[in-house]
Each structure stands twice: as structure tokens, then as C-alpha cells.
Design a protein around this motif. Structure first.
Motif, PDB file in Angstrom:
ATOM      1  N   THR A 555       0.698  -1.241   0.028  1.00 48.48           N
ATOM      2  CA  THR A 555       0.041   0.119   0.034  1.00 48.48           C
ATOM      3  C   THR A 555       0.884   1.117   0.077  1.00 48.48           C
ATOM      4  O   THR A 555       1.917   1.306   0.759  1.00 48.48           O
ATOM      5  N   SER A 556       0.678   2.150  -1.048  1.00 50.65           N
ATOM      6  CA  SER A 556       1.558   3.376  -0.976  1.00 50.65           C
ATOM      7  C   SER A 556       0.749   4.593  -0.252  1.00 50.65           C
ATOM      8  O   SER A 556      -0.639   4.769  -0.500  1.00 50.65           O
ATOM      9  N   THR A 557       1.566   5.254   0.750  1.00 51.27           N
ATOM     10  CA  THR A 557       1.091   6.265   1.523  1.00 51.27           C
ATOM     11  C   THR A 557       1.684   7.688   1.224  1.00 51.27           C
ATOM     12  O   THR A 557       1.112   8.448   1.698  1.00 51.27           O
ATOM     13  N   TRP A 558       2.333   7.679   0.081  1.00 49.68           N
ATOM     14  CA  TRP A 558       3.167   8.943   0.040  1.00 49.68           C
ATOM     15  C   TRP A 558       2.518  10.154  -0.427  1.00 49.68           C
ATOM     16  O   TRP A 558       2.894  11.040  -0.197  1.00 49.68           O
ATOM     17  N   PRO A 559       1.312   9.785  -1.420  1.00 53.60           N
ATOM     18  CA  PRO A 559       0.527  11.044  -1.632  1.00 53.60           C
ATOM     19  C   PRO A 559      -0.051  11.890  -0.497  1.00 53.60           C
ATOM     20  O   PRO A 559       0.056  12.940  -0.560  1.00 53.60           O
ATOM     21  N   SER A 560      -0.568  11.089   0.734  1.00 61.25           N
ATOM     22  CA  SER A 560      -1.113  11.859   1.608  1.00 61.25           C
ATOM     23  C   SER A 560      -0.063  12.251   2.705  1.00 61.25           C
ATOM     24  O   SER A 560      -0.295  13.641   3.040  1.00 61.25           O
ATOM     25  N   ARG A 561       1.226  11.639   2.674  1.00 65.26           N
ATOM     26  CA  ARG A 561       2.089  12.199   3.387  1.00 65.26           C
ATOM     27  C   ARG A 561       2.754  13.546   2.819  1.00 65.26           C
ATOM     28  O   ARG A 561       2.956  14.476   3.405  1.00 65.26           O
ATOM     29  N   VAL A 562       2.998  13.497   1.278  1.00 65.58           N
ATOM     30  CA  VAL A 562       3.044  14.849   0.792  1.00 65.58           C
ATOM     31  C   VAL A 562       2.272  16.126   1.020  1.00 65.58           C
ATOM     32  O   VAL A 562       2.564  17.027   1.225  1.00 65.58           O
ATOM     33  N   SER A 563       0.795  15.609   0.919  1.00 63.17           N
ATOM     34  CA  SER A 563      -0.138  16.551   1.179  1.00 63.17           C
ATOM     35  C   SER A 563       0.137  17.264   2.827  1.00 63.17           C
ATOM     36  O   SER A 563      -0.281  18.460   2.856  1.00 63.17           O
ATOM     37  N   HIS A 564       0.058  16.269   3.445  1.00 63.50           N
ATOM     38  CA  HIS A 564       0.364  16.880   5.007  1.00 63.50           C
ATOM     39  C   HIS A 564       1.490  17.891   5.066  1.00 63.50           C
ATOM     40  O   HIS A 564       1.549  18.893   5.702  1.00 63.50           O
ATOM     41  N   TYR A 565       2.564  17.442   4.229  1.00 63.35           N
ATOM     42  CA  TYR A 565       3.967  18.149   4.387  1.00 63.35           C
ATOM     43  C   TYR A 565       3.518  19.534   3.834  1.00 63.35           C
ATOM     44  O   TYR A 565       3.962  20.606   4.091  1.00 63.35           O
ATOM     45  N   MET A 566       2.846  19.616   2.600  1.00 63.66           N
ATOM     46  CA  MET A 566       2.487  20.915   1.932  1.00 63.66           C
ATOM     47  C   MET A 566       1.800  21.831   2.782  1.00 63.66           C
ATOM     48  O   MET A 566       1.597  22.908   2.511  1.00 63.66           O
ATOM     49  N   LYS A 567       0.830  21.245   3.590  1.00 60.67           N
ATOM     50  CA  LYS A 567      -0.036  21.982   4.225  1.00 60.67           C
ATOM     51  C   LYS A 567       0.878  23.040   5.193  1.00 60.67           C
ATOM     52  O   LYS A 567       0.653  24.212   5.573  1.00 60.67           O
ATOM     53  N   TYR A 568       1.843  22.399   5.701  1.00 58.30           N
ATOM     54  CA  TYR A 568       2.620  23.088   6.772  1.00 58.30           C
ATOM     55  C   TYR A 568       3.413  24.296   5.851  1.00 58.30           C
ATOM     56  O   TYR A 568       3.723  25.478   6.252  1.00 58.30           O
ATOM     57  N   VAL A 569       3.996  23.765   4.757  1.00 57.79           N
ATOM     58  CA  VAL A 569       4.639  24.619   3.810  1.00 57.79           C
ATOM     59  C   VAL A 569       3.978  25.859   3.306  1.00 57.79           C
ATOM     60  O   VAL A 569       4.465  26.986   3.114  1.00 57.79           O
TER      61      VAL A 569
END
Length: 707
Positions: A555-569
Motif C-alpha cells: 500500500t502506497s501512502t506517500w501522496p497523503s504524506r506529501v499533502s500533509h507536508y505541503m499544508k505546513y509549507v
């Protein structure tokens, strides 16, 4: 009273009323017409009489002028001593056959003749000779009850000629030739002559003159009764006597009997026609009312059924009549009402469904929602709102001040939002349970149909405790990523010189013979190995020495983790827009999610720095088949300033950077390139100055296990 009776009475009354109006209108019109026609007739008669009088007077003048001209030519010389010779000769000079007398005076001697009756004597000695002029003169003279028109002419000193016309009854008949009116010539005190009996009619003339202003005549009188008859009378100036002051007046009497008879005959005929029309109207109304009353009864019964909720139809008659059209229109109306009724029921059901659906949606939302009205009271609260404020659950109409964490700052901004001075307001507070609550206020949009919602707003409560924890973790992840980049840079910077030092130390150990130097070299080697181990640990920390794996996670989870990271950025860069487009639902690859996240963060950080706080970044995934092998393609697209052509070939070189000193190590893209290559992938760059940049990561997909 039945409809047929009311219809008959109405039609008969209508015909009577129309006949009454028409009769009065006709009476007024006939009276006006009769009066105008009478005035016109008597005016035309007056004009005819004046023309006859003018023609006679003109001929009178011509006779005088002819005598004067003949005398001036000297063709004759009158011998008054021989009247039988003089008078016939003078009579031959006179052309008119309507003169009565001819008188010649020479000095004191007079000679006269009755022109109409030459052998009849007349008292010419009684007719005075007025002072004659050398030019012809015509005037009127009254002697007793007789009126004369006298033309006088002085032919030579002492020689005068008078021609005379008596304005008697015969003269009046000549004047009124070809007219139906009778005339009377009169002066102020008595009648003189006329075609009517002067004594008989003069009394009426005096009465009519008394009605005029200051005895001014030239005035018509309509329908004047006189001795059992009706006359239209016209009093008019006619001429004057020799004194120029005494007027000769003319009275015209036009009988009005024929007009009266015609008027009465027309009224009688109209009355008979009106009676016939009334009778005909009664007959027609009986016939029509029967053909109308029955269809109206049928239509009334159908209307009653329609009112009671039924949808009846009436059967049209087999004739193209208005009743048939009415029945057809009624049937169409019933069908339309039936259709509209079904549509209305469907709309009510749909509105009820939408109301229930919207209420379910509002109740299902985890955020607390309530409407704050103009007075500050809470309305339409969902269940989640009561979870935030359980104290107000039993209140009928709670106020915002009853919310436990409400304060004056929120009160002030609530009033600003209700007045639409600000479009929204956000505030974070912590309740007694330690929950971090995001409080937001928005103006309630008013469509204009509900005045009660004016100056109202929407209050939303959201528990952001978990979100705050996630953001804290993302912040820590960013810090670790920065530390990883720094560690990789330091490791690369130290590893190469350390290898050179180790090589030289080995050489020193071979050549050196004394114990002290050997001890120092041994210690140096030991410390170098320790440093190498530290560097190896740094490489292990950054993942730069990891080998390619043959299998990834299921299972790939990197799209959601990128989204969470970008919210902070994006919190620090609110003008940058970021979006992830993943039409390819399977985002698995041979690279683990942690390393893909590290790769993407390096590239995205470079894009954020290049945009300088404003622009757009898109992350797009797609699937691609190359030589029967499946690949995952990840594109990072920005609209920044782009990369200069001379720098594209060097961007993957270690320690190459275009950033100012202290802003970068030049290792980020080198690490990206190395990681992707370790797993059999590739990195492509497309860019031109001013048109942004696109990084394409082509990564083999994860090999799936069958069975």
C-alpha cells in the motif's frame, strides 16, 4: 330567479336602454339639424333678396348714368313746353322696365309721367325735388305709408330729372321671387310693404325687436309660434332713407311646418322600430338563454367537482360554437390543473427529501454548526455543536454568551461579521477538557426571501487537537529532512579528504622506523577509522548507501504524506498553490514510501524557493508501459523562473548550486538522482527561462506477488 329569466330581463333591459339612448340622441340630433337647416334656409333666402335688391339698384344707377351721358353728348334738347315730345324721348333713354315715374323740372315748371301706366295721371306735384347734384344720386324717400327709391340728376342749371320706383307690395314680390319665405319692409314705427299682411305680422316684429340688444337686428329666431303656425324669422337691416339715419328693415318669415312634420314622422318611425327590436330581442334572448343555461349548469357542476378535488371532464357538443370552445378550454384547464397538482406533489416530496437530506448532511458533519441571529441567539444547531457546548442543550433559545469559551474578543468580531464589515473571522481557543477548538464566523448569505435572516451569521466549531499534532509531526519531519540534507552534505565534504589522509598515513607508517612516530601514526589511523565510522553512520542516517530493493510495500501512502507536508509549507507561503493530480490510482513502485517522500520533498523545496512565495506547483502521476514493463511516472511542475540552459547539465552534480552562499549545499538533486538510479529509475528535467520547470521521475513499479 333562474338564469334564463335573468338573461331575458337583462337583454330586454339592455335593448330598452339602448332604444332610450338612441331616441334621445335622435331627438337632439333632429332638433339641432332642424334648427341648423332652418337657419341655413332663411339665410339663403336673405341672400337671394339682397341680391335681387342690389341688381335692381344697379340697374337704377345705370339708367341715370345713361341719361346723363346722352345729355352730355348733346344729342337732344328738351322742350318742357311740349311734354308730349320731351317725356317720351327721355323714357326712351331709360332701359329699365320696372320704374314707376319720370319727373322733369325746369325752373319752377314740372312735367311728370307714370311709366307703367302712361295714360294714368299721378300727383307728381306732391313729390319734392331735393337739391340735385351734377352727378347721379339715388336715395330712398318715405311719404306717408309709401316708400320710394328716387334717382335724381341735374342736366343743366335749373334742369333736373327724377326717376322713381315705389317700394310697394309688388316690389316685395319681385324681391322674394323663387323663395318660400314671406317678407315685410318696415321702418321703426310701422310696416311699409311686403308679401305678407304688414298689419298682421308687424306686432310680432316689434316683440322680437324688443328681445334684441338696443334694437340691433340681423338676428335669426327659430321656431316662433305665430297665429297657430311656426316660423323661422330673420330680422335684418336692408337700407336707409335719405337722412342716412332712419333704417329700412327687412323681416323674413319662413314657415317651419314641413320640418316639424318630418321630425314627428321620423320619431314615430323610430319608436315603431324600437318596439319591434324589443320584441325581437325578447324572442332571441329566450332562444339563446336556453342554449346557454344548460351548458352553464353542466360547467357549474364540473367546477364544483373540481373544487372538491376531482378532475371531471365535460363532453363538448358537435358544433363549432363558443360553448364548445369553452368546454374544450375547461377540459384543458382540468388537465393542466391535474398535471400541476401532480408536479406540486412531486415538488413537495422533493423539497421534503432535500430538507431531510440536508439535515442529515448537517447532522453528519463533525464540526459544530449554528446560526447566530441579529440578537445573538443561537438557532438551527446540529448535534456536534451540542457536543462542544453540552451546557446549552436544555436551553430553549440559548445566547452565544452561554458558550463556555466565549469572550469579549469573539463578541466584537461577531458584530463586525453580522454587519459584513469583515467577511470571516477565525479564532483558536482551548476548552476545559484541553481540546483545541477552531472557531470560525461567516456572514449568512441572504437571498432576499427571508427578512429574518438579515444580519445573521454562521458559527462553526472544529476540534483541531489531532490536526495540530499531525502538523507538529510534519514540522519535525521537515526538520529531520533538513538535518538529513545537512548531514549528507557534511558526509560528502569530509569523506573525500578523509580518504586522502588515510592513504598518506598508510605511507607514513611504512616509511617511519621510530616507535614514537609509529605510535602517533597508529593513533591517527585509529581516529581516522573512528571518523570513517561516524561518516558511515551519517550515510546510514541519510539513506545514501541503501541498495535497490526488489519489492515495495503493498500500500502506497506517500501522496497523503506529501499533502500533509505541503499544508505546513503553504502556511508560510499562502500565495503558492499546490495540487496533486493522481488519475492513476495505483501509486506503488519499487521505491519505499519514505525514500519517495525524501525525493519529492527535495524537488518541491527547490520549487518553493524558486517561486519566491508566489506561484503554482502541481504533482501529477501517471502509468506508462516501456518494453512491456510497467513504470510509475511522477511529474513535479512549477511556473517559476525556470533554469538557464547552461545549468541544466550540471544540476545533478554534487555541490552545484545557483543559490546564494549559505542557502544551499548543492547535494539535494544529487541525492535525488542517486536514489532513483539505485532502484533502476531515471530523472528528466524540462525547463526554459521564464516558463517554469518540470521534473519527471520514471520509476519501475513494484513487482506484485501472484496467488
Amino acid at each position: 330567479m333562474k338564469l334564463i329569466t335573468r338573461t331575458n330581463l337583462f337583454l330586454v333591459s339592455l335593448v330598452f336602454f339602448q332604444a332610450f339612448l338612441a331616441y334621445n340622441f335622435l331627438t337632439i340630433s333632429l332638433v339641432n339639424f332642424s334648427q341648423k337647416d332652418g337657419y341655413k334656409t332663411i339665410e339663403n333666402d336673405l341672400i337671394t333678396i339682397r341680391n335681387h335688391y342690389r341688381q335692381f339698384k344697379d340697374q337704377f344707377w345705370r339708367d341715370l348714368i345713361h341719361v346723363d351721358n346722352k345729355w352730355a353728348e348733346g344729342q337732344t334738347k328738351i322742350n318742357l313746353d311740349n311734354p308730349d315730345e320731351a317725356l317720351p324721348y327721355l323714357m326712351s333713354m331709360i332701359h329699365s322696365d320696372k320704374l314707376d315715374y319720370l319727373i322733369i323740372k325746369n325752373g319752377e315748371k314740372r312735367v311728370g309721367i307714370n311709366i307703367r301706366h302712361p295714360f294714368t295721371e299721378f300727383p307728381y306735384e306732391e313729390i319734392p325735388f331735393f337739391e340735385a347734384k351734377w352727378h347721379p344720386t339715388v336715395f330712398n324717400y318715405r311719404s306717408g305709408q309709401s316708400l320710394f327709391m328716387i334717382g335724381t340728376l341735374q342736366l343743366s342749371p335749373g334742369l333736373r330729372v327724377n326717376i322713381i320706383k315705389e317700394l310697394n307690395d309688388q316690389f316685395s314680390k319681385d324681391l322674394s321671387y323663387n323663395i318660400s319665405a314671406g317678407i315685410i319692409l318696415y321702418t321703426g314705427d310701422s310696416a311699409i310693404s311686403g308679401t305678407l299682411d304688414p298689419d298682421y305680422y308687424f306686432e310680432k316684429i316689434v316683440q322680437l325687436e324688443s328681445l334684441t340688444k338696443a334694437s340691433v337686428v340681423d338676428e335669426p329666431f327659430y321656431d316662433i309660434p305665430l297665429y297657430g303656425k311656426s316660423y323661422n324669422i330673420y330680422l335684418s337691416r336692408f337700407d336707409t332713407l335719405i337722412d342716412k339715419e332712419t333704417e329700412i328693415k327687412l323681416a323674413l318669415f319662413s314657415p317651419n311646418l314641413s320640418m316639424k312634420q318630418r321630425f314627428t314622422s321620423i320619431k314615430n318611425q323610430f319608436l315603431l322600430i324600437s318596439i319591434f327590436c324589443v320584441a325581437l330581442a325578447m324572442f332571441i334572448s329566450l332562444f339563446i338563454s336556453k342554449s346557454i343555461s344548460k351548458p352553464v349548469q353542466v360547467l357549474g357542476q364540473s367546477m364544483t367537482s373540481l373544487k372538491n378535488g376531482y378532475f371531471p371532464k365535460v363532453k363538448p357538443v358537435n358544433k363549432a360554437t363558443e360553448i364548445n370552445i369553452l368546454f374544450n378550454d375547461f377540459n384543458c384547464m382540468v388537465e393542466r390543473i391535474k398535471y400541476n397538482s401532480s408536479q406540486q406533489i412531486a415538488l413537495i416530496q422533493e423539497i421534503t427529501f432535500l430538507k431531510t437530506y440536508n439535515e442529515q448532511i448537517v447532522e453528519s458533519i463533525q464540526e459544530g454548526i449554528a446560526i447566530v441571529d441579529a440578537t445573538g441567539h443561537l438557532n438551527l444547531m446540529n448535534r456536534a455543536f451540542y457536543d462542544f457546548c453540552p451546557a446549552i442543550k436544555d436551553m430553549e433559545i440559548p445566547h452565544v454568551r452561554e458558550i463556555p469559551f466565549w469572550n469579549e474578543h469573539l463578541e466584537e468580531n461577531l458584530n463586525l461579521v453580522k454587519r459584513k464589515d469583515i467577511q470571516n473571522f477565525a479564532y483558536i481557543s482551548r476548552n476545559d477538557d484541553g481540546q483545541l477548538i477552531d472557531i470560525r464566523l461567516y456572514p449568512l448569505r441572504n437571498t432576499g426571501y427571508d427578512r429574518a435572516t438579515e444580519n445573521s451569521c454562521v458559527l462553526m466549531l472544529e476540534d483541531i487537537t489531532v490536526k495540530d499534532q499531525v502538523e507538529s509531526q510534519l514540522l519535525q519531519l521537515e526538520k529531520l529532512n533538513s538535518l538529513s540534507i545537512l548531514t549528507a552534505g557534511v558526509a560528502h565534504e569530509i569523506n573525500n579528504p578523509l580518504a586522502s589522509i588515510m592513504s598518506n598515513v598508510e605511507n607514513l607508517h611504512i616509511d617511519e622506523n621510530d616507535l614514537e612516530s609509529q605510535t602517533s601514526v597508529t593513533w591517527i589511523k585509529k581516529e581516522i577509522r573512528r571518523i570513517a565510522n561516524i561518516i558511515k553512520g551519517l550515510f546510514d542516517f541519510t539513506g545514501s548507501n541503501q541498495k535497490g530493493q526488489t519489492e515495495g510495500l503493498l500500500t502506497s501512502t506517500w501522496p497523503s504524506r506529501v499533502s500533509h507536508y505541503m499544508k505546513y509549507v503553504l502556511k508560510n507561503n499562502p500565495d503558492i498553490q499546490f495540487s496533486i493530480i493522481t488519475p492513476e490510482l495505483d501509486t506503488n513502485s519499487v521505491i519505499p514510501d519514505d525514500e519517495i517522500l525524501q525525493i519529492l520533498i527535495n524537488i518541491i523545496n527547490n520549487a518553493v524557493q524558486a517561486l519566491e512565495h508566489q506561484g503554482r506547483i502541481e504533482l501529477i502521476t501517471e502509468g506508462r508501459q516501456i518494453d512491456d514493463e510497467s513504470f510509475l511516472v511522477i511529474k513535479i511542475v512549477d511556473d517559476g523562473p525556470g533554469i538557464q540552459p547552461e545549468n541544466i547539465k550540471r544540476i545533478f552534480d554534487p555541490f552545484f548550486t545557483t543559490k546564494p552562499v549559505g542557502k544551499g549545499t548543492g547535494l539535494g538533486l544529487s541525492i535525488v538522482y542517486g536514489l532513483v538510479n539505485n532502484y533502476g529509475g531515471s530523472v528528466n528535467v524540462e525547463s526554459s527561462p521564464g516558463k517554469g520547470c518540470t521534473f519527471s521521475l520514471i520509476i519501475p513499479r513494484e513487482r506484485r506477488c501472484e496467488g
